[in-house]
Enzyme design. Structure first.
Site, short mmCIF file in Angstrom:
data_model
loop_
_atom_site.label_atom_id
_atom_site.label_comp_id
_atom_site.label_asym_id
_atom_site.label_seq_id
_atom_site.Cartn_x
_atom_site.Cartn_y
_atom_site.Cartn_z
N CYS A 1 0.94 -1.28 0.10
CA CYS A 1 -0.33 0.60 0.15
C CYS A 1 0.88 1.16 -0.28
O CYS A 1 1.06 2.78 -0.84
CB CYS A 1 -0.87 -0.04 0.93
SG CYS A 1 0.25 0.00 2.59
N HIS B 1 -1.07 1.33 7.29
CA HIS B 1 -2.47 1.21 5.94
C HIS B 1 -1.72 2.39 4.81
O HIS B 1 -1.58 3.38 5.80
CB HIS B 1 -2.96 0.67 6.38
CG HIS B 1 -4.14 0.94 4.67
ND1 HIS B 1 -3.30 -0.66 3.48
CD2 HIS B 1 -4.92 1.16 4.14
CE1 HIS B 1 -3.82 -0.27 2.75
NE2 HIS B 1 -4.87 0.87 3.21
#
Length: 375
Positions: free
Chosen positions: A40, A318
């Site tokens: 990510c 994330h």
């Protein structure tokens, strides 16, 4: 899946197309990127760079002039250009693409990104831009004396050249430098003889210290504030030939076309013996005036992308990105893409309280100058 491309994004894709309806920008593509195990950090940065339109266009031009490199010639630049071309040439308007070749190349190139551990998006951006610039510089050195070319051919290799008697001279600037590079001036003034020593240094992004309930403008002012060097930190003045008290400050001498601001949200806490994430509320405006520069006029910028860190600590979490495209704001979370309202951008400023359930904070900001880039 065809050639690493997932051709549909199902409900999310059709929802996005429905939301934009007749306003779907002509020729634009909104594709999510598949996650290959904690990639990510890479996907969020790639989306921000893809929507840096002038950079994207030059990279696509580079790709059309350097298609199908032999295996030995494949590098991060060719892989990135191929990925951007893959996205922009899709028949569908929305979908998911698997940036497999690019991720494999990143892992081959840098062992830091080989495992499946959480990585830092800012470190990745730094590595990528420097690597692209290095590749372009090496390529340009292969070109010594070539016949006069058209202006289109000048940038076909991602490098702008000076013309001398119809022959190409040493390259002046790669497309990475053209868009992302600015110049800082480090000024030191001796308090005894008043002599000012100035040292220039280039930058591809600015890393700013942050404080609670502050703004990008105040962070930039602090970055350029005057610091006194005394006691053990005295400055050696060449004119006085001795250590003297001095004042120093950092100023932006030449602002870049794309101003990348990295907020230092991860701070080493000695008492904890580890890094801690600062969830401070730092307001980043949609329009930014850069007034603390060496130039007389303010440089005006518009925000077009934000890489957001989601999570409470530096070693896990994330990354997602917010992108402005054709006056619409989009939210990219790996494979998923959705429209968001412009007002939603402020939910990523950070928290005014030390402890908050919201852990989604703006981490890297991308601003584009409202004036044309200087070559």
């Amino acid at each position: 899946m065809v050639d690493g491309v997932a051709l549909t994004m199902g409900v999310a894709g059709s929802k996005l197309e429905k939301a934009l309806g007749d306003h779907f920008p002509e020729g634009e593509r909104y594709f999510g990127l598949e996650n290959f195990g904690n990639t990510c950090y890479c996907n969020s940065v790639l989306q921000a760079l893809y929507f840096c339109v002038p950079f994207r266009e030059e990279l696509l031009e580079y790709y059309s002039s350097n298609k199908n490199p032999s295996e030995g010639d494949e590098n991060l630049l060719t892989c990135l250009a191929e990925l951007f071309s893959q996205i922009s040439s899709q028949k569908k308007k929305t979908g998911v693409i698997a940036p497999k070749r690019f991720v494999q190349r990143v892992r081959k190139q840098n062992e830091l990104f080989r495992g499946y551990m959480h990585q830092d998006a800012h470190e990745f951006l730094n590595f990528l831009l420097n690597e692209l610039a290095d590749i372009l510089e090496k390529e340009s050195h292969k070109v010594t004396s070539l016949p006069q070319a058209s202006s289109a051919e000048h940038v076909a290799n991602g490098v702008n050249y000076a013309q001398v008697n119809g022959f190409k001279k040493e390259p002046l600037v790669t497309l990475v430098h053209k868009y992302f590079q600015g110049i800082l001036t480090n000024e030191t003034r001796c308090l005894r003889c008043e002599t000012v020593t100035a040292r220039d240094e280039t930058f591809l992004d600015l890393s700013l210290d942050i404080e609670q309930n502050s703004s990008i403008t105040s962070c930039l002012k602090n970055f350029s504030s005057t610091e006194t060097l005394n006691a053990e930190d005295k400055f050696f003045c060449d004119k006085c030939c001795s250590l003297q008290e001095a004042q120093k400050r950092m100023k932006i001498k030449k602002p870049p076309h794309i101003l990348v601001i990295h907020l230092k949200r991860f701070k080493y806490m000695e008492q904890l013996g580890r890094y801690k994430k600062l969830s401070y509320r730092v307001v980043f405006p949609l329009e930014l005036k850069l007034s603390n520069t060496m130039e007389d006029t303010d440089s005006e910028y518009s925000l077009f992308a934000v890489v957001v860190h989601v999570g409470s600590g530096p070693n896990h979490g994330h990354y997602v990105s917010l992108v402005k495209s054709h006056n619409h704001w989009l939210f990219f979370d790996d494979e998923n893409v959705e429209m968001i309202d412009e007002s939603a951008v402020q939910t990523f400023f950070g928290s005014a309280q030390e402890y908050s359930s919201n852990t989604d904070h703006g981490y890297i900001l991308f601003y584009e100058s409202l004036s044309a880039p200087k070559s």
